[in-house]
Design a protein around this motif. Structure first.
Motif, PDB file in Angstrom:
ATOM      1  N   THR A  17     -54.160  27.251 -16.680  1.00 21.89           N
ATOM      2  CA  THR A  17     -53.347  27.220 -17.967  1.00 21.89           C
ATOM      3  C   THR A  17     -52.108  27.600 -17.427  1.00 21.89           C
ATOM      4  OG1 THR A  17     -55.263  27.872 -19.294  1.00 21.89           O
ATOM      5  CG2 THR A  17     -53.201  28.173 -20.235  1.00 21.89           C
ATOM      6  N   LEU A  18     -50.904  26.520 -17.923  1.00 21.39           N
ATOM      7  CA  LEU A  18     -49.461  27.024 -17.815  1.00 21.39           C
ATOM      8  C   LEU A  18     -49.106  26.761 -19.035  1.00 21.39           C
ATOM      9  CD1 LEU A  18     -51.054  25.685 -14.703  1.00 21.39           C
ATOM     10  CD2 LEU A  18     -48.651  24.659 -14.335  1.00 21.39           C
ATOM     11  N   THR A  19     -48.030  27.842 -19.260  1.00 25.70           N
ATOM     12  CA  THR A  19     -47.478  28.001 -20.444  1.00 25.70           C
ATOM     13  C   THR A  19     -45.985  28.094 -20.193  1.00 25.70           C
ATOM     14  OG1 THR A  19     -49.279  29.384 -21.048  1.00 25.70           O
ATOM     15  CG2 THR A  19     -47.445  29.408 -22.334  1.00 25.70           C
ATOM     16  N   LEU A  20     -45.247  27.609 -21.300  1.00 30.51           N
ATOM     17  CA  LEU A  20     -43.835  27.607 -21.209  1.00 30.51           C
ATOM     18  C   LEU A  20     -43.273  29.052 -21.632  1.00 30.51           C
ATOM     19  CD1 LEU A  20     -43.080  24.304 -23.334  1.00 30.51           C
ATOM     20  CD2 LEU A  20     -42.935  24.744 -20.719  1.00 30.51           C
ATOM     21  N   ALA A  21     -42.268  29.397 -21.203  1.00 34.35           N
ATOM     22  CA  ALA A  21     -41.743  30.788 -21.834  1.00 34.35           C
ATOM     23  C   ALA A  21     -41.602  30.791 -23.183  1.00 34.35           C
ATOM     24  CB  ALA A  21     -40.337  30.771 -20.943  1.00 34.35           C
ATOM     25  N   ASN A  22     -41.266  29.759 -23.771  1.00 30.34           N
ATOM     26  CA  ASN A  22     -40.906  29.664 -25.394  1.00 30.34           C
ATOM     27  C   ASN A  22     -42.285  29.191 -25.788  1.00 30.34           C
ATOM     28  OD1 ASN A  22     -40.204  29.352 -28.022  1.00 30.34           O
ATOM     29  ND2 ASN A  22     -38.500  28.224 -27.604  1.00 30.34           N
ATOM     30  N   ARG A  23     -42.921  30.100 -26.576  1.00 25.48           N
ATOM     31  CA  ARG A  23     -44.172  29.615 -27.074  1.00 25.48           C
ATOM     32  C   ARG A  23     -43.988  28.842 -28.277  1.00 25.48           C
ATOM     33  NH1 ARG A  23     -49.120  30.733 -24.450  1.00 25.48           N
ATOM     34  NH2 ARG A  23     -49.889  29.760 -26.503  1.00 25.48           N
ATOM     35  N   HIS A  24     -42.995  28.638 -28.775  1.00 25.43           N
ATOM     36  CA  HIS A  24     -42.756  27.753 -29.893  1.00 25.43           C
ATOM     37  C   HIS A  24     -42.167  26.571 -29.560  1.00 25.43           C
ATOM     38  CE1 HIS A  24     -43.872  31.273 -32.664  1.00 25.43           C
ATOM     39  NE2 HIS A  24     -42.964  31.965 -31.709  1.00 25.43           N
ATOM     40  N   SER A  25     -41.793  26.185 -28.498  1.00 26.56           N
ATOM     41  CA  SER A  25     -41.172  24.815 -27.761  1.00 26.56           C
ATOM     42  C   SER A  25     -42.308  23.662 -27.957  1.00 26.56           C
ATOM     43  CB  SER A  25     -40.965  25.109 -26.417  1.00 26.56           C
ATOM     44  OG  SER A  25     -40.373  23.793 -25.810  1.00 26.56           O
ATOM     45  N   THR A  26     -41.771  22.642 -27.976  1.00 27.48           N
ATOM     46  CA  THR A  26     -42.415  21.278 -28.025  1.00 27.48           C
ATOM     47  C   THR A  26     -42.051  20.666 -26.566  1.00 27.48           C
ATOM     48  OG1 THR A  26     -40.890  20.185 -29.431  1.00 27.48           O
ATOM     49  CG2 THR A  26     -42.871  21.387 -30.656  1.00 27.48           C
ATOM     50  N   LEU A  27     -41.523  21.281 -25.672  1.00 22.61           N
ATOM     51  CA  LEU A  27     -40.832  20.310 -24.515  1.00 22.61           C
ATOM     52  C   LEU A  27     -42.080  19.379 -23.858  1.00 22.61           C
ATOM     53  CD1 LEU A  27     -38.322  22.839 -22.602  1.00 22.61           C
ATOM     54  CD2 LEU A  27     -38.172  20.406 -23.560  1.00 22.61           C
ATOM     55  N   HIS A  59     -48.030  24.299 -23.814  1.00 23.19           N
ATOM     56  CA  HIS A  59     -48.807  24.671 -22.850  1.00 23.19           C
ATOM     57  C   HIS A  59     -49.942  23.712 -22.367  1.00 23.19           C
ATOM     58  CE1 HIS A  59     -51.903  25.552 -26.037  1.00 23.19           C
ATOM     59  NE2 HIS A  59     -53.092  25.579 -24.841  1.00 23.19           N
ATOM     60  N   LEU A  60     -50.549  23.944 -21.320  1.00 24.47           N
ATOM     61  CA  LEU A  60     -51.476  22.922 -20.694  1.00 24.47           C
ATOM     62  C   LEU A  60     -52.789  23.419 -19.921  1.00 24.47           C
ATOM     63  CD1 LEU A  60     -50.973  22.222 -17.556  1.00 24.47           C
ATOM     64  CD2 LEU A  60     -49.223  21.316 -18.176  1.00 24.47           C
ATOM     65  N   HIS A  61     -53.694  22.811 -20.153  1.00 25.53           N
ATOM     66  CA  HIS A  61     -54.884  23.363 -19.109  1.00 25.53           C
ATOM     67  C   HIS A  61     -55.304  22.086 -18.266  1.00 25.53           C
ATOM     68  CE1 HIS A  61     -55.410  26.682 -22.159  1.00 25.53           C
ATOM     69  NE2 HIS A  61     -55.613  25.905 -23.129  1.00 25.53           N
ATOM     70  N   MET A  62     -55.766  22.510 -17.234  1.00 25.26           N
ATOM     71  CA  MET A  62     -56.382  21.543 -16.389  1.00 25.26           C
ATOM     72  C   MET A  62     -57.551  22.147 -15.360  1.00 25.26           C
ATOM     73  SD  MET A  62     -53.186  20.740 -13.624  1.00 25.26           S
ATOM     74  CE  MET A  62     -52.131  22.175 -13.528  1.00 25.26           C
ATOM     75  N   LEU A  63     -58.233  21.025 -15.073  1.00 23.71           N
ATOM     76  CA  LEU A  63     -59.256  21.299 -14.155  1.00 23.71           C
ATOM     77  C   LEU A  63     -59.019  20.610 -12.885  1.00 23.71           C
ATOM     78  CD1 LEU A  63     -62.926  21.017 -15.515  1.00 23.71           C
ATOM     79  CD2 LEU A  63     -61.981  22.994 -14.074  1.00 23.71           C
ATOM     80  N   ILE A  64     -58.654  21.350 -11.833  1.00 23.98           N
ATOM     81  CA  ILE A  64     -58.136  20.557 -10.501  1.00 23.98           C
ATOM     82  C   ILE A  64     -59.386  20.961  -9.370  1.00 23.98           C
ATOM     83  CG2 ILE A  64     -55.810  20.499 -11.034  1.00 23.98           C
ATOM     84  CD1 ILE A  64     -55.433  22.496  -8.817  1.00 23.98           C
ATOM     85  N   GLN A  65     -59.582  19.697  -8.417  1.00 23.58           N
ATOM     86  CA  GLN A  65     -60.255  19.955  -7.312  1.00 23.58           C
ATOM     87  C   GLN A  65     -59.411  19.934  -6.173  1.00 23.58           C
ATOM     88  OE1 GLN A  65     -63.872  19.967  -7.615  1.00 23.58           O
ATOM     89  NE2 GLN A  65     -63.653  20.831  -5.419  1.00 23.58           N
ATOM     90  N   LEU A  66     -59.624  20.833  -5.324  1.00 20.12           N
ATOM     91  CA  LEU A  66     -58.885  20.616  -3.873  1.00 20.12           C
ATOM     92  C   LEU A  66     -59.623  19.892  -2.873  1.00 20.12           C
ATOM     93  CD1 LEU A  66     -57.724  24.382  -3.872  1.00 20.12           C
ATOM     94  CD2 LEU A  66     -56.586  22.653  -4.595  1.00 20.12           C
ATOM     95  N   PRO A  67     -59.025  19.570  -1.906  1.00 19.23           N
ATOM     96  CA  PRO A  67     -59.577  18.858  -0.601  1.00 19.23           C
ATOM     97  C   PRO A  67     -60.515  19.897  -0.057  1.00 19.23           C
ATOM     98  CG  PRO A  67     -57.158  18.130  -0.770  1.00 19.23           C
ATOM     99  CD  PRO A  67     -57.612  19.216  -1.741  1.00 19.23           C
ATOM    100  N   GLU A  68     -61.202  19.592   0.579  1.00 16.39           N
ATOM    101  CA  GLU A  68     -62.469  20.227   1.470  1.00 16.39           C
ATOM    102  C   GLU A  68     -61.643  21.160   2.176  1.00 16.39           C
ATOM    103  OE1 GLU A  68     -65.895  19.093   3.941  1.00 16.39           O
ATOM    104  OE2 GLU A  68     -65.913  17.853   2.377  1.00 16.39           O
TER     105      GLU A  68
END
Length: 170
Positions: A17-27, A59-68
């Motif tokens: 979960t990555l979030t902008l500093a300004n929680r009211h932003s729509t960037l 903010h955004l959420h993601m599921l990432i898979q790393l190489p072996e």
């Protein structure tokens, strides 16, 4: 000062979960083209696979898979965040305040049930935040790819009580 410890598993799958500093932003949604370009850039430098993503206005959420053999995902995150921030500064040179929160939420996926809970959470997030009446109405989500592949139905709403800590304020 608090010391943060991250879990590094070669070939691991992570919920972030990555979030902008300004929680009211729509960037993030206002600058979706720049955000996509920033992801493309980071993915070209640090190989990983994004299983799922949902981009909210601040903010955004993601599921990432790393190489072996790879276990260090923070460089991918830093690369994407940095590219996005530099792109915004080019568009608006007066932008000098921090764009992103310095920390981000990370969770190493433990098993298939954990993976499915986080996948559902990601796709349901725009609905949870009241941005849409149907999950399928949100354009900035990998949900549409799952529908296209026949994995999820277009009218899916997911489970309301998904178990887990997802790095978001309630």
């Amino acid at each position: 000062m608090v010391s943060y410890r991250r879990v590094f598993v070669p070939g691991g799958c992570y919920f972030l979960t990555l979030t902008l500093a300004n929680r009211h932003s729509t960037l993030l949604t206002d600058q979706i083209g720049l955000l996509k370009e920033s992801f493309k850039y980071a993915l070209s430098r640090y190989l990983c696979h994004i299983h799922a993503i949902s981009i909210m206005p601040e903010h955004l959420h993601m599921l990432i898979q790393l190489p072996e053999q790879q276990c260090y995902y923070p460089k991918f995150v830093q690369s994407m965040k940095s590219r996005f921030s530099r792109g915004l500064t080019k568009k608006s040179p007066t932008q000098c305040q921090p764009i992103w929160q310095s920390r981000y939420w990370e969770h190493c996926i433990r098993d298939e049930c954990d993976w499915l809970n986080h996948l559902d959470y990601i796709h349901r997030n725009p609905y949870k935040h009241g941005l849409v009446k149907q999950v399928s109405d949100w354009p900035y989500s990998s949900f549409h790819a799952y529908v296209k592949k026949g994995i999820l139905p277009d009218d899916w709403l997911g489970e309301e009580d998904v178990n887990g800590d997802f790095g978001e304020l309630s």
